[in-house]
Motif scaffolding. Structure first.
Motif, mmCIF file in Angstrom:
data_model
loop_
_atom_site.group_PDB
_atom_site.id
_atom_site.type_symbol
_atom_site.label_atom_id
_atom_site.label_comp_id
_atom_site.label_asym_id
_atom_site.label_seq_id
_atom_site.Cartn_x
_atom_site.Cartn_y
_atom_site.Cartn_z
ATOM 1 N N GLN A 125 0.886 -1.350 0.250
ATOM 2 C CA GLN A 125 0.073 0.208 0.031
ATOM 3 C C GLN A 125 0.587 1.143 0.113
ATOM 4 O O GLN A 125 0.694 2.287 -0.691
ATOM 5 C CB GLN A 125 -1.011 0.026 1.388
ATOM 6 C CG GLN A 125 -2.190 -0.856 1.119
ATOM 7 C CD GLN A 125 -3.128 -1.009 2.380
ATOM 8 O OE1 GLN A 125 -2.614 -0.230 3.234
ATOM 9 N NE2 GLN A 125 -3.975 -1.756 2.396
ATOM 10 N N ASP A 126 1.777 1.367 0.846
ATOM 11 C CA ASP A 126 2.856 2.337 0.824
ATOM 12 C C ASP A 126 3.239 2.680 -0.376
ATOM 13 O O ASP A 126 3.595 3.799 -0.798
ATOM 14 C CB ASP A 126 3.999 2.198 1.934
ATOM 15 C CG ASP A 126 3.403 2.469 3.308
ATOM 16 O OD1 ASP A 126 2.171 2.622 3.399
ATOM 17 O OD2 ASP A 126 4.150 2.137 4.229
ATOM 18 N N ASN A 127 4.092 1.386 -1.011
ATOM 19 C CA ASN A 127 4.515 1.526 -2.259
ATOM 20 C C ASN A 127 3.565 2.247 -3.303
ATOM 21 O O ASN A 127 3.996 3.212 -4.232
ATOM 22 C CB ASN A 127 5.201 0.220 -2.909
ATOM 23 C CG ASN A 127 6.351 0.093 -2.104
ATOM 24 O OD1 ASN A 127 6.956 0.762 -1.232
ATOM 25 N ND2 ASN A 127 6.623 -1.443 -2.279
ATOM 26 N N THR A 128 2.309 1.726 -3.536
ATOM 27 C CA THR A 128 1.232 2.407 -4.118
ATOM 28 C C THR A 128 1.049 3.660 -4.285
ATOM 29 O O THR A 128 0.844 4.524 -5.156
ATOM 30 C CB THR A 128 -0.076 1.228 -4.290
ATOM 31 O OG1 THR A 128 0.126 0.015 -4.164
ATOM 32 C CG2 THR A 128 -1.209 1.805 -5.203
ATOM 33 N N ARG A 129 0.998 4.089 -2.783
ATOM 34 C CA ARG A 129 0.690 5.454 -2.477
ATOM 35 C C ARG A 129 1.713 6.377 -2.989
ATOM 36 O O ARG A 129 1.787 7.415 -3.497
ATOM 37 C CB ARG A 129 0.655 5.712 -0.998
ATOM 38 C CG ARG A 129 0.230 7.182 -0.891
ATOM 39 C CD ARG A 129 -0.041 7.284 0.968
ATOM 40 N NE ARG A 129 -1.013 6.254 1.269
ATOM 41 C CZ ARG A 129 -0.570 5.350 2.385
ATOM 42 N NH1 ARG A 129 0.577 5.243 2.811
ATOM 43 N NH2 ARG A 129 -1.729 4.236 2.805
ATOM 44 N N GLN A 130 3.334 5.848 -2.848
ATOM 45 C CA GLN A 130 4.101 6.498 -3.216
ATOM 46 C C GLN A 130 4.441 6.846 -4.681
ATOM 47 O O GLN A 130 4.581 7.878 -5.299
ATOM 48 C CB GLN A 130 5.641 6.030 -2.640
ATOM 49 C CG GLN A 130 5.862 6.212 -1.195
ATOM 50 C CD GLN A 130 7.178 5.358 -0.809
ATOM 51 O OE1 GLN A 130 7.670 4.798 -1.557
ATOM 52 N NE2 GLN A 130 7.314 5.421 0.464
ATOM 53 N N ASP A 131 3.942 5.659 -5.387
ATOM 54 C CA ASP A 131 3.815 5.486 -6.720
ATOM 55 C C ASP A 131 2.939 6.677 -7.446
ATOM 56 O O ASP A 131 3.220 7.495 -8.311
ATOM 57 C CB ASP A 131 3.535 4.320 -7.357
ATOM 58 C CG ASP A 131 4.804 3.435 -7.678
ATOM 59 O OD1 ASP A 131 5.828 3.819 -7.403
ATOM 60 O OD2 ASP A 131 4.634 2.254 -8.087
ATOM 61 N N LYS A 132 1.891 6.600 -6.797
ATOM 62 C CA LYS A 132 0.684 7.531 -7.344
ATOM 63 C C LYS A 132 1.258 9.038 -7.023
ATOM 64 O O LYS A 132 0.992 9.807 -7.706
ATOM 65 C CB LYS A 132 -0.697 7.563 -6.424
ATOM 66 C CG LYS A 132 -1.623 6.301 -7.100
ATOM 67 C CD LYS A 132 -2.861 6.217 -6.281
ATOM 68 C CE LYS A 132 -3.738 7.350 -6.791
ATOM 69 N NZ LYS A 132 -4.605 6.871 -7.639
ATOM 70 N N THR A 133 1.812 9.367 -5.867
ATOM 71 C CA THR A 133 2.340 10.626 -5.578
ATOM 72 C C THR A 133 3.356 11.023 -6.597
ATOM 73 O O THR A 133 3.231 12.054 -7.002
ATOM 74 C CB THR A 133 3.092 10.636 -4.087
ATOM 75 O OG1 THR A 133 2.057 10.310 -3.219
ATOM 76 C CG2 THR A 133 3.481 12.042 -3.820
ATOM 77 N N ARG A 134 4.316 10.192 -6.908
ATOM 78 C CA ARG A 134 5.549 10.357 -7.825
ATOM 79 C C ARG A 134 4.763 10.783 -9.316
ATOM 80 O O ARG A 134 5.039 11.783 -9.961
ATOM 81 C CB ARG A 134 6.268 9.189 -7.954
ATOM 82 C CG ARG A 134 7.434 9.531 -8.546
ATOM 83 C CD ARG A 134 8.458 8.452 -8.669
ATOM 84 N NE ARG A 134 9.040 8.077 -7.277
ATOM 85 C CZ ARG A 134 8.795 6.910 -6.889
ATOM 86 N NH1 ARG A 134 7.913 5.947 -7.752
ATOM 87 N NH2 ARG A 134 9.321 6.411 -5.607
ATOM 88 N N GLN A 135 3.590 9.738 -9.409
ATOM 89 C CA GLN A 135 2.873 10.232 -10.848
ATOM 90 C C GLN A 135 2.314 11.437 -10.893
ATOM 91 O O GLN A 135 2.388 12.170 -11.769
ATOM 92 C CB GLN A 135 1.806 9.086 -10.963
ATOM 93 C CG GLN A 135 2.569 7.904 -11.411
ATOM 94 C CD GLN A 135 1.426 6.773 -11.593
ATOM 95 O OE1 GLN A 135 0.523 6.731 -11.242
ATOM 96 N NE2 GLN A 135 1.852 5.504 -12.002
ATOM 97 N N ASP A 136 1.381 11.803 -9.715
ATOM 98 C CA ASP A 136 0.745 13.078 -9.707
ATOM 99 C C ASP A 136 1.996 14.283 -9.831
ATOM 100 O O ASP A 136 1.812 15.291 -10.572
ATOM 101 C CB ASP A 136 0.291 13.387 -8.427
ATOM 102 C CG ASP A 136 -0.921 12.394 -8.322
ATOM 103 O OD1 ASP A 136 -1.539 12.042 -9.301
ATOM 104 O OD2 ASP A 136 -1.793 12.388 -7.172
#
Length: 105
Positions: free
Chosen positions: A21-32
């Motif tokens: 979940q943390d990795n997914t959240r970080q990925d989304k943040t990076r994409q944003d």
């Protein structure tokens, strides 16, 4: 012992889920952030293009204005020259006429 192993397995799975979940959240943040950066970059590029076009247009208008002013001045100069030429011709003719009159007298 069996229960302790089950608890440990459950804890490991929970930890793995949290990490995922943390990795997914970080990925989304990076994409944003990447999307925002691209948007900002595109906006800057568009703004610069717009400014460049505006500046180019202004330069073109200035050139046109200068050309028209130059043409106008040239026309005025030609008109002035023509007027001067006509005046001189008139004066000359008048002088010739006077000389002719004087001769006939």
């Amino acid at each position: 012992q069996g229960k302790a192993r089950q608890d440990k397995t459950r804890q490991d799975e929970t930890r793995r889920d949290k990490t995922r979940q943390d990795n997914t959240r970080q990925d989304k943040t990076r994409q944003d952030e990447t999307r925002q950066h691209k948007t900002r970059r595109d906006k800057t590029r568009r703004d610069k293009t717009r400014q460049h076009k505006t500046r180019r247009d202004e330069t073109r208008q200035d050139k046109t204005r200068q050309d028209k002013t130059r043409q106008n001045k040239t026309r005025q100069d030609e008109t002035r020259r023509d007027k001067t030429r006509r005046d001189k011709t008139r004066q000359h003719k008048t002088r010739q006429d006077k000389t002719r009159q004087d001769k006939t007298r």
